[in-house]
Design a protein around this motif. Structure first.
Motif, PDB file in Angstrom:
ATOM      1  N   ILE A 107       0.845  -1.209   0.000  1.00 39.12           N
ATOM      2  CA  ILE A 107       0.000   0.000   0.000  1.00 39.12           C
ATOM      3  C   ILE A 107       0.876   1.254   0.000  1.00 39.12           C
ATOM      4  CG2 ILE A 107      -1.604   1.360   1.417  1.00 39.12           C
ATOM      5  CD1 ILE A 107      -2.799  -1.423   2.289  1.00 39.12           C
ATOM      6  N   TYR A 110      -5.383  -2.939  -0.662  1.00 38.09           N
ATOM      7  CA  TYR A 110      -6.267  -2.667   0.478  1.00 38.09           C
ATOM      8  C   TYR A 110      -7.122  -3.895   0.790  1.00 38.09           C
ATOM      9  CZ  TYR A 110      -5.472   2.371   1.103  1.00 38.09           C
ATOM     10  OH  TYR A 110      -4.924   3.592   1.405  1.00 38.09           O
ATOM     11  N   ASN A 140      -5.239  -6.390   2.630  1.00 36.17           N
ATOM     12  CA  ASN A 140      -5.033  -5.960   4.015  1.00 36.17           C
ATOM     13  C   ASN A 140      -6.339  -5.861   4.796  1.00 36.17           C
ATOM     14  OD1 ASN A 140      -2.879  -5.275   5.785  1.00 36.17           O
ATOM     15  ND2 ASN A 140      -3.608  -3.144   5.829  1.00 36.17           N
ATOM     16  N   GLN A 165      -8.851  -3.992   4.336  1.00 38.36           N
ATOM     17  CA  GLN A 165      -9.404  -2.636   4.423  1.00 38.36           C
ATOM     18  C   GLN A 165     -10.391  -2.460   3.267  1.00 38.36           C
ATOM     19  OE1 GLN A 165      -5.113  -1.057   4.855  1.00 38.36           O
ATOM     20  NE2 GLN A 165      -6.327   0.555   5.840  1.00 38.36           N
ATOM     21  N   LYS A 173     -11.870   0.998   2.067  1.00 35.11           N
ATOM     22  CA  LYS A 173     -10.981   1.813   1.236  1.00 35.11           C
ATOM     23  C   LYS A 173     -10.876   1.238  -0.181  1.00 35.11           C
ATOM     24  CE  LYS A 173      -8.248   3.949   4.869  1.00 35.11           C
ATOM     25  NZ  LYS A 173      -6.904   4.282   5.369  1.00 35.11           N
TER      26      LYS A 173
END
Length: 473
Positions: free
Chosen positions: A322, A347, A350, A352, A355
């Motif tokens: 990222i 993202y 991860n 996320q 996002k």
């Protein structure tokens, strides 16, 4: 092959009365780098012919024009001038080509060289060699379209003229047209003699056209004969990586890096090595290699930052990926949509997902016709709502089906996924009537889909009546 040329020229018996034998002796000396000895023999040839044989001057000019030795152009051109005088105003094609070759040896001689080849063609419009030489000169000037036309004309005049096929393939290569380069080189192979150099170049063209399994076969053929071939050892490592044989690729790369002096390693070597190491779980070493590539070629920093990020992705170091993608996008005046997609994928890795979803939304706003983007956004929303109670992914899967149905063969896997999700969404809510068409569509796309078969069978099974008989005590 100057050594071989010198050997065969030397085998011509020298006869002081035979000008051609003296020219051969001069060419033998020139091939050995003995310019003074060559000039002595050439002058003797002129003397033996009493300065009246234009062919002698032409052959001497050819010797200078075809030699890799940086000769005195003034002396070489004096033989051309003498030959022209004997021609009495009529250009001899062979002499004009030799004149062009002599001028072509200097950086400033391109204009006169081209003029010479044009004169040769005026004298003999069917000269494949003159067209070939024009093409070479145009490649040097990066006039690839004109070079292509000249090489094609040479081939038209002589379909078996191997050098023109080779040069045309290289012209396509310089222009970035790798598929055309490969096709033309395959024609070259049909008319040229086989050699390790030919096989090596063929392997390179296969690699550039992403025909990695075929490239590996050709590379290994060359290495079987020449195990320490630097370029082929490099290409073997690259090709093994592209063929998914990462452990072998690392071994091959480390062998190549021992053969090649450190100061001769190119940026791409470090890029590939970094990706190999990252994929092998040696993340820190991979990062070091990719950073070396960036330091080695700062002009490609933004592009190589992307490679660094991909290295992090291979090792599943999503936070570092990222950061790397963000750094690349920050360095770009106008970040590309592909960069936003890559960052969104990082993202997602991860976890996320919010996002990732935001970035996919931005991509689709900028490019509403990007069909895969709707599937990506649907997946991100699915992971934010894995039990599908909120139906966050539902509108995105529906939009994907709407966009992808125009080409179901191309988007088959995504359509199966989208229909399975929507079928499950309605099935979980107890609305079997709404779920059934989606599972039917899954089976239309993938008739052997076990999950869809199972769900459809369960929906068609009759409901067992509840027994009113009191249970036995």
């Amino acid at each position: 092959m100057p050594d071989s040329a010198a050997y065969y020229f030397s085998r011509v018996p020298v006869d002081p009365k035979n000008p051609m034998s003296l020219v051969a002796a001069g060419r033998a000396a020139l091939a050995k780098g003995d310019q003074a000895g060559a000039q002595t023999q050439f002058d003797a040839a002129v003397k033996a012919s009493k300065g009246k044989d234009a062919k002698v001057y032409t052959m001497i000019a050819q010797a200078y024009g075809e030699s890799d030795v940086k000769a005195d152009n003034a002396k070489a051109l004096s033989y051309v001038t003498a030959g022209e005088k004997l021609a009495k105003g009529k250009d001899d094609p062979a002499l004009m080509i030799a004149r062009g070759d002599i001028y072509g040896q200097s950086d400033q001689g391109g204009g006169e060289a081209m003029n010479s080849y044009e004169r040769a063609l005026l004298a003999d419009p069917n000269s494949a060699l003159a067209n070939y030489r024009k093409g070479e000169l145009n490649v040097r000037a990066r006039n690839y379209n004109d070079a292509k036309a000249s090489f094609e004309k040479a081939i038209q005049l002589d379909p078996n003229y191997a050098p023109a096929y080779n040069a045309l393939a290289e012209t396509y290569f310089y222009a970035g047209k790798y598929d055309d380069a490969l096709a033309t080189f395959q024609k070259y192979q049909g008319v040229a003699e086989k050699s390790p150099g030919t096989d090596a170049k063929y392997a390179s063209f296969l690699f550039l056209t992403k025909k990695y399994p075929e490239a590996q076969v050709e590379v290994e053929k060359v290495l079987a004969r020449d195990p320490n071939n630097i370029t082929m050892n490099r290409l073997l490592a690259y090709t093994l990586f592209e063929n998914g044989k990462n452990a072998e690729a690392v071994t091959a790369m480390e062998k190549y890096m021992k053969l090649q002096p450190a100061d001769k390693l190119i940026t791409e070597d470090y890029v590939y090595y970094g990706k190999m190491l990252s994929k092998a779980g040696r993340a820190q070493e991979g990062e070091t290699a990719l950073k070396t590539a960036i330091a080695k070629d700062p002009k490609k920093a933004a592009e190589l930052q992307n490679e660094l990020a991909q290295g992090y992705m291979l090792s599943k170091n999503y936070p570092a990926a990222i950061s790397a993608y963000k750094a690349k996008m920050k360095s770009d005046a106008t970040p590309e949509l592909t960069d936003q997609i890559r960052l969104a994928v990082a993202y997602g890795g991860n976890k996320q997902y919010d996002k990732a979803d935001s970035l996919y939304n931005a991509v689709l706003t900028a490019r509403p016709t990007y069909v895969p983007g709707y599937l990506m956004r649907a997946k991100a929303n699915y992971f934010m709502d894995p039990d599908s109670k909120q139906g966050l992914a539902k509108p995105h899967y529906e939009k994907y089906i709407e966009m992808a149905k125009a080409d179901p063969a191309k988007y088959k896997d995504g359509l199966v996924e989208a229909n399975e999700y929507l079928g499950y969404y309605y099935y979980a809510k107890g609305d079997k009537a709404a779920a059934a068409p989606y599972y039917e569509q899954v089976l239309a796309l993938d008739p052997e889909n076990a999950n869809a078969k199972k769900v459809m069978a369960s929906m068609k099974a009759p409901v067992k009546a509840t027994s009113k008989t009191a249970p036995k005590k």
